[in-house]
Write a protein that holds these residues in place. Sequence first.
Motif, PDB file in Angstrom:
ATOM      1  N   ARG A  20      -0.074  -1.989  11.889  1.00 60.51           N
ATOM      2  CA  ARG A  20       0.028  -1.748  13.328  1.00 60.51           C
ATOM      3  C   ARG A  20       1.476  -1.626  13.792  1.00 60.51           C
ATOM      4  O   ARG A  20       1.739  -1.448  14.987  1.00 60.51           O
ATOM      5  CB  ARG A  20      -0.657  -2.884  14.094  1.00 60.51           C
ATOM      6  N   LYS A  21       2.415  -1.701  12.874  1.00 63.59           N
ATOM      7  CA  LYS A  21       3.827  -1.660  13.244  1.00 63.59           C
ATOM      8  C   LYS A  21       4.320  -0.250  13.542  1.00 63.59           C
ATOM      9  O   LYS A  21       5.278  -0.058  14.279  1.00 63.59           O
ATOM     10  CB  LYS A  21       4.686  -2.272  12.133  1.00 63.59           C
ATOM     11  N   THR A  22       3.707   0.745  12.926  1.00 60.88           N
ATOM     12  CA  THR A  22       4.138   2.134  13.100  1.00 60.88           C
ATOM     13  C   THR A  22       3.047   3.072  12.616  1.00 60.88           C
ATOM     14  O   THR A  22       2.174   2.679  11.823  1.00 60.88           O
ATOM     15  CB  THR A  22       5.436   2.412  12.303  1.00 60.88           C
ATOM     16  N   GLY A  23       3.094   4.297  13.087  1.00 55.32           N
ATOM     17  CA  GLY A  23       2.219   5.305  12.542  1.00 55.32           C
ATOM     18  C   GLY A  23       2.573   5.580  11.081  1.00 55.32           C
ATOM     19  O   GLY A  23       3.723   5.403  10.675  1.00 55.32           O
ATOM     20  N   LEU A  24       1.588   5.982  10.294  1.00 56.48           N
ATOM     21  CA  LEU A  24       1.756   6.268   8.866  1.00 56.48           C
ATOM     22  C   LEU A  24       2.169   5.031   8.065  1.00 56.48           C
ATOM     23  O   LEU A  24       2.762   5.146   6.992  1.00 56.48           O
ATOM     24  CB  LEU A  24       2.767   7.402   8.641  1.00 56.48           C
ATOM     25  N   ALA A  25       1.831   3.860   8.587  1.00 57.30           N
ATOM     26  CA  ALA A  25       2.180   2.618   7.886  1.00 57.30           C
ATOM     27  C   ALA A  25       1.415   2.477   6.572  1.00 57.30           C
ATOM     28  O   ALA A  25       1.976   2.054   5.557  1.00 57.30           O
ATOM     29  CB  ALA A  25       1.898   1.416   8.786  1.00 57.30           C
ATOM     30  N   MET A  26       0.139   2.837   6.572  1.00 60.80           N
ATOM     31  CA  MET A  26      -0.654   2.675   5.347  1.00 60.80           C
ATOM     32  C   MET A  26      -0.150   3.572   4.211  1.00 60.80           C
ATOM     33  O   MET A  26      -0.023   3.113   3.071  1.00 60.80           O
ATOM     34  CB  MET A  26      -2.126   2.920   5.633  1.00 60.80           C
ATOM     35  N   PRO A  27       0.146   4.862   4.475  1.00 56.47           N
ATOM     36  CA  PRO A  27       0.748   5.648   3.394  1.00 56.47           C
ATOM     37  C   PRO A  27       2.066   5.057   2.897  1.00 56.47           C
ATOM     38  O   PRO A  27       2.348   5.085   1.696  1.00 56.47           O
ATOM     39  CB  PRO A  27       0.961   7.026   4.036  1.00 56.47           C
ATOM     40  N   ALA A  28       2.864   4.520   3.808  1.00 60.52           N
ATOM     41  CA  ALA A  28       4.138   3.913   3.399  1.00 60.52           C
ATOM     42  C   ALA A  28       3.906   2.731   2.474  1.00 60.52           C
ATOM     43  O   ALA A  28       4.615   2.561   1.469  1.00 60.52           O
ATOM     44  CB  ALA A  28       4.935   3.482   4.626  1.00 60.52           C
ATOM     45  N   LEU A  29       2.909   1.919   2.775  1.00 57.90           N
ATOM     46  CA  LEU A  29       2.629   0.736   1.965  1.00 57.90           C
ATOM     47  C   LEU A  29       1.968   1.097   0.631  1.00 57.90           C
ATOM     48  O   LEU A  29       2.365   0.595  -0.429  1.00 57.90           O
ATOM     49  CB  LEU A  29       1.726  -0.220   2.739  1.00 57.90           C
ATOM     50  N   ILE A  30       0.959   1.969   0.675  1.00 60.91           N
ATOM     51  CA  ILE A  30       0.209   2.286  -0.541  1.00 60.91           C
ATOM     52  C   ILE A  30       1.036   3.141  -1.491  1.00 60.91           C
ATOM     53  O   ILE A  30       1.121   2.858  -2.693  1.00 60.91           O
ATOM     54  CB  ILE A  30      -1.118   2.978  -0.192  1.00 60.91           C
ATOM     55  N   VAL A  31       1.652   4.190  -0.965  1.00 64.42           N
ATOM     56  CA  VAL A  31       2.501   5.023  -1.824  1.00 64.42           C
ATOM     57  C   VAL A  31       3.719   4.232  -2.281  1.00 64.42           C
ATOM     58  O   VAL A  31       4.137   4.310  -3.445  1.00 64.42           O
ATOM     59  CB  VAL A  31       2.923   6.313  -1.093  1.00 64.42           C
ATOM     60  N   GLY A  32       4.283   3.444  -1.368  1.00 67.40           N
ATOM     61  CA  GLY A  32       5.434   2.611  -1.735  1.00 67.40           C
ATOM     62  C   GLY A  32       5.115   1.645  -2.856  1.00 67.40           C
ATOM     63  O   GLY A  32       5.951   1.402  -3.737  1.00 67.40           O
ATOM     64  N   ALA A  33       3.899   1.121  -2.874  1.00 69.57           N
ATOM     65  CA  ALA A  33       3.500   0.182  -3.923  1.00 69.57           C
ATOM     66  C   ALA A  33       3.397   0.850  -5.289  1.00 69.57           C
ATOM     67  O   ALA A  33       3.388   0.170  -6.312  1.00 69.57           O
ATOM     68  CB  ALA A  33       2.169  -0.475  -3.564  1.00 69.57           C
ATOM     69  N   ASN A  34       3.307   2.183  -5.314  1.00 71.65           N
ATOM     70  CA  ASN A  34       3.220   2.929  -6.572  1.00 71.65           C
ATOM     71  C   ASN A  34       4.500   3.672  -6.933  1.00 71.65           C
ATOM     72  O   ASN A  34       4.604   4.246  -8.020  1.00 71.65           O
ATOM     73  CB  ASN A  34       2.068   3.944  -6.491  1.00 71.65           C
ATOM     74  N   LEU A  35       5.475   3.683  -6.016  1.00 72.74           N
ATOM     75  CA  LEU A  35       6.675   4.509  -6.186  1.00 72.74           C
ATOM     76  C   LEU A  35       7.401   4.322  -7.516  1.00 72.74           C
ATOM     77  O   LEU A  35       7.798   5.315  -8.141  1.00 72.74           O
ATOM     78  CB  LEU A  35       7.649   4.242  -5.034  1.00 72.74           C
ATOM     79  N   PRO A  36       7.635   3.084  -7.980  1.00 70.56           N
ATOM     80  CA  PRO A  36       8.389   2.947  -9.232  1.00 70.56           C
ATOM     81  C   PRO A  36       7.777   3.665 -10.425  1.00 70.56           C
ATOM     82  O   PRO A  36       8.479   3.954 -11.397  1.00 70.56           O
ATOM     83  CB  PRO A  36       8.424   1.423  -9.444  1.00 70.56           C
ATOM     84  N   ASP A  37       6.491   3.986 -10.347  1.00 70.26           N
ATOM     85  CA  ASP A  37       5.856   4.670 -11.462  1.00 70.26           C
ATOM     86  C   ASP A  37       6.148   6.170 -11.492  1.00 70.26           C
ATOM     87  O   ASP A  37       5.533   6.906 -12.270  1.00 70.26           O
ATOM     88  CB  ASP A  37       4.344   4.438 -11.453  1.00 70.26           C
TER      89      ASP A  37
END
Length: 323
Positions: A20-37
């Motif tokens: 709820r902090k910003t729009g597109l927060a879920m893509p930021a969190l989910i994609v961010g959680a996979n970024l190092p790969d």
Amino acid sequence: MDNITHSLVGALIGQAGLKRKTGLAMPALIVGANLPDVDAACFLWLDGVEHLGFRRGITHGPIAWVLLPLVLAGLLYAFDRWQAKRGTRPEGRLPVRFGWLYALAFIGCLTHPALDWLNVYGIRLLEPFSSQWFYGDTLFIIDVWLWALLGFATWFSLRRERRGGEWRRPARIAIAVALGYIGLNGAISASHGWHSASPLSDSAKTISSPLPVLSFARDELSGKVNDWHYLDGSAEAWVPIVPDEMRCAWPDTVLLRRSNRDLDAFLFWSRAPFAERAPDGSVLIRDARFYHPRARDRFSVALPDVRCESLPVSVRAEEAGRS
């Protein structure tokens, strides 16, 4: 850990309230959680097992923690602006704030090395400042019980949200339970290390390797280069990882590594290396952590030009005496 686990962790953090902090927060969190790969792209240019010496390194280290979320936040912010210009931006999307996008992508990205550290495979947390491998020996690389917990909690939270109920609390409880589950498994591995210390030699390392599905059970390994044993629970004795007739003397890897890129990468990555006789009488270099039928071909290097030299009888007798 596997990418399903990484994705569920990102989603659950969002359902805990951060989305709820910003729009597109879920893509930021989910994609961010996979970024190092993103280092998986190395399969496009590396052959054989060279990827073992590359993965879980530079993209999992401190510089990547800062830069990768910045790139992701920039792309998501630009995507939102692009949709707005075309008139296709969803009306229900919250205003997109770049600062929060970056913060959430950063949080998601940090969960990745934290989870990868938990298994026996290893991670170079300080790359490029140090190439030291770190091992948590806490969870198997795919933990079905963690899948079940995180997956159910995410579904339940989303369901409650759609029905207008309190949706943050289930996610927060699940995060707390998951942390407790991880902590318990860490304590089990530590306890195994204390109580099954190897009598093989003062220089022996002991590895408590979590099992798939049976998450509270451990395979116990102990030894050093080319001298690895497993703890046979039924016999309460340390047994060589391979029978004597299949073992080889350790070859001159210092010289071989200069001309064999696969071997160099494998030994850089390997935590429990040993030499085994191939069917043609040459040498295979394997890792005791992954010495089972489904992993042998993926975690081994063939040395077809190196003949297997049997271990001296005195060495075998000495090891038998220790066992």
